[in-house]
Enzyme design. Sequence first.
Site, mmCIF file in Angstrom:
data_model
loop_
_atom_site.group_PDB
_atom_site.id
_atom_site.type_symbol
_atom_site.label_atom_id
_atom_site.label_comp_id
_atom_site.label_asym_id
_atom_site.label_seq_id
_atom_site.Cartn_x
_atom_site.Cartn_y
_atom_site.Cartn_z
ATOM 1 C CG ASP A 454 -2.247 0.693 0.973
ATOM 2 O OD1 ASP A 454 -2.338 1.485 0.014
ATOM 3 O OD2 ASP A 454 -3.202 0.452 1.740
ATOM 4 C CG ASP A 518 -9.093 2.468 -0.587
ATOM 5 O OD1 ASP A 518 -8.552 1.375 -0.836
ATOM 6 O OD2 ASP A 518 -8.489 3.414 -0.045
#
Length: 718
Positions: A454, A518
């Site tokens: 990430d 997301d």
Amino acid sequence: MTDKLQNIHELFELRAGGTLLALEARKGERAHILYAGPDLPGANAEELALLATRQHAPGTPAVHQRGSLLNEVGTGISGPSSLIGHRGGMDWAIDLRVVEVIELSPQAVEIHCEDSTCGLASVHSFALDPATGMLSSSTRIENRGDSTFDLDWCAALCLPFDPRLTRFLSFTGRWAGEFHIEEVPAFQGSIVRENKAGRTSHDSFPGGILASADTSEMHGPACGFHLAWSGNHRLRIDRHSDARGFVQMGEMGFPGEFRLAAGEHYQSPEALVAWSQDGLNGVSHAFHEYLCGSVLDKRSRTAPRPVHYNTWEAVYFGHDEDTLIDLAERAAAVGAERFVLDDGWFGGRRNDAAGLGNWWVSGQVYPKGLHKLAGRVRELGMEFGLWFEPEMVNPDSDLYRAHPDWVLRAEGVEPVPSRGQLTLDLTRSEVCDYLFDKINALVVEYAIDYIKWDMNRDIQHPGSGGRAVAGAQTRAVYALIARLRSAHPALEIESCASGGGRADFGILRNTDRVWTSDNNDARARQSIQRGASHFLPLRVLGSHVGPKRCHITGRKFSMAFRAASAIFGHMGMELDLRRESERDLAVLKAGIALYKQHRELIHAGRFYRLDGSPATNLVGCVGTDRCEALFSYAVLENEIVTLPARIHFAGLDPLAQYRVKLVWPQHNPSISSPSIVDAAGLQGEGTLISGAALMGHGIQPPLTHPDTCLIYHLKAET
């Protein structure tokens, strides 16, 4: 063997995969792209040069200025240059001339140029992929002078384009709303898109598509282009007053970032270009097949894409070993094949304000490490994956307290606060060594199969030692990931950057999939994934079933719609399975089974986006032999008309007979009966219908409520 030829001729033709690139490169003169686009069978470079003859026009220079491969300032061409720089204010009128041409193969060539006055040399690389016709191009600039040369801008490619391509489709968005299409109609002048986020970005994808006024998904000319690069970038499209048009793509630097000492060189990222006469889908097919055939690593190129279970939206930072084991057991029961433990397992990471950089298992949460959890995951037949954010550090961490000098910064400037974290300086070898050692040790100890990598903030001040190092930082990320993959040949890695903030062909040379967004809102995912599919194939697009209520949008959806929206991608789950009803778990299990049954078709078939009403989303995958197909028809809003328009499938064999079935949802979705579901027995034995009828006449879908997704399976029968 590479054939290194002195440039005794001046015209070069590269032909492959339905693409033609014609170049003029005469020794001592400027080099030019004569033509780049769909192949013109029977045409040759000489006649193309003749047909493009231009002349003096009133109010213009007495001699027409043709420009060059980069339209340098010294060529005198109107419009922006693709190579800009100077040497202390001197040597700015760059004018590169051909020294030699090296023909690497029938599909690849290098043109070497030099400007002895400015003390610069260049190498322009062009190659066509035999399978797809994809053009890859890059530029190398070398400082042959005795003093430092400041390179302000160097495009990987300056591409002349067909003036009939008047529409520009760009891809923009935001966090949780990536890959939205912004269309610009015919224009005169310039369109410039710049990104200095230090990653690919959510709002400025490094690519776009030029199309004619009449181009659709299935028909008409189009040209797609993409900079395979995960850092700062610039894309510009210029329509000059002389009716010529050029596309430039390249890495964008901060002031003084590309300073070349004597003998040093700059190598641009790679630009990729594909042409189609078959609409936007034709461009997508080329990019999809090129990525799968030439970019992705063999470890994931052909292996079935396992169903994920990611823990984030189930527990967030509330890690508890027994709870996670319970979730693993529930995930396995519905069909998960890979269990990914997300943020919160390490150091003092009980929230997002602390712990980044402390890459060791939290003794507070996991007193005996991750062995029990990882062991149980494998007993259940799943792979074990782990979340990392290696490029970042929290000030509240042991790492930062020990090495506050390890972060990127601009001297005298306050760092921009973002998520309570700072960016580590990966251009320092000791930082990369620390990260490699910590991650490698965990991969070895727990036999980790998968890393979710990430990156949750932009990099506003990428400074090291006083200099801007944004590009070097991106290259260091590539190198660190490559180092881990080399040490662990079976390890797969996902690129996540607050969702789809780092999704490009550059990062995919070193990773195996991207986290598309997301946002797990099933309705939003329909448009996000459709947008992403213009360049990225379904096998790399992470697509998860989210909770009943999406925490980002607040909207609620049925399990049937949530599951269907995740099937056309790399399917996974990101929800608390303890909160789902037994009925919804049964639907989820059936959806996962449907994905597994057809994932080879979804990931290896040819993907189509179909034109239709804005209230619907119609996409599908057709097998390479056209014997089988799977189409998704999502109803997103109510329409003005009383009944929806017929569905026209694509890519089928018009002479074949296909048995058509409605394989999703499990219940009859029609809001009234009888409907075509009953008349054609679509949820039973189905009906045999010709490919010609399915494409040319179409099939009437049933009338349903919004947020309903129908999946049709077509199988040819003899």
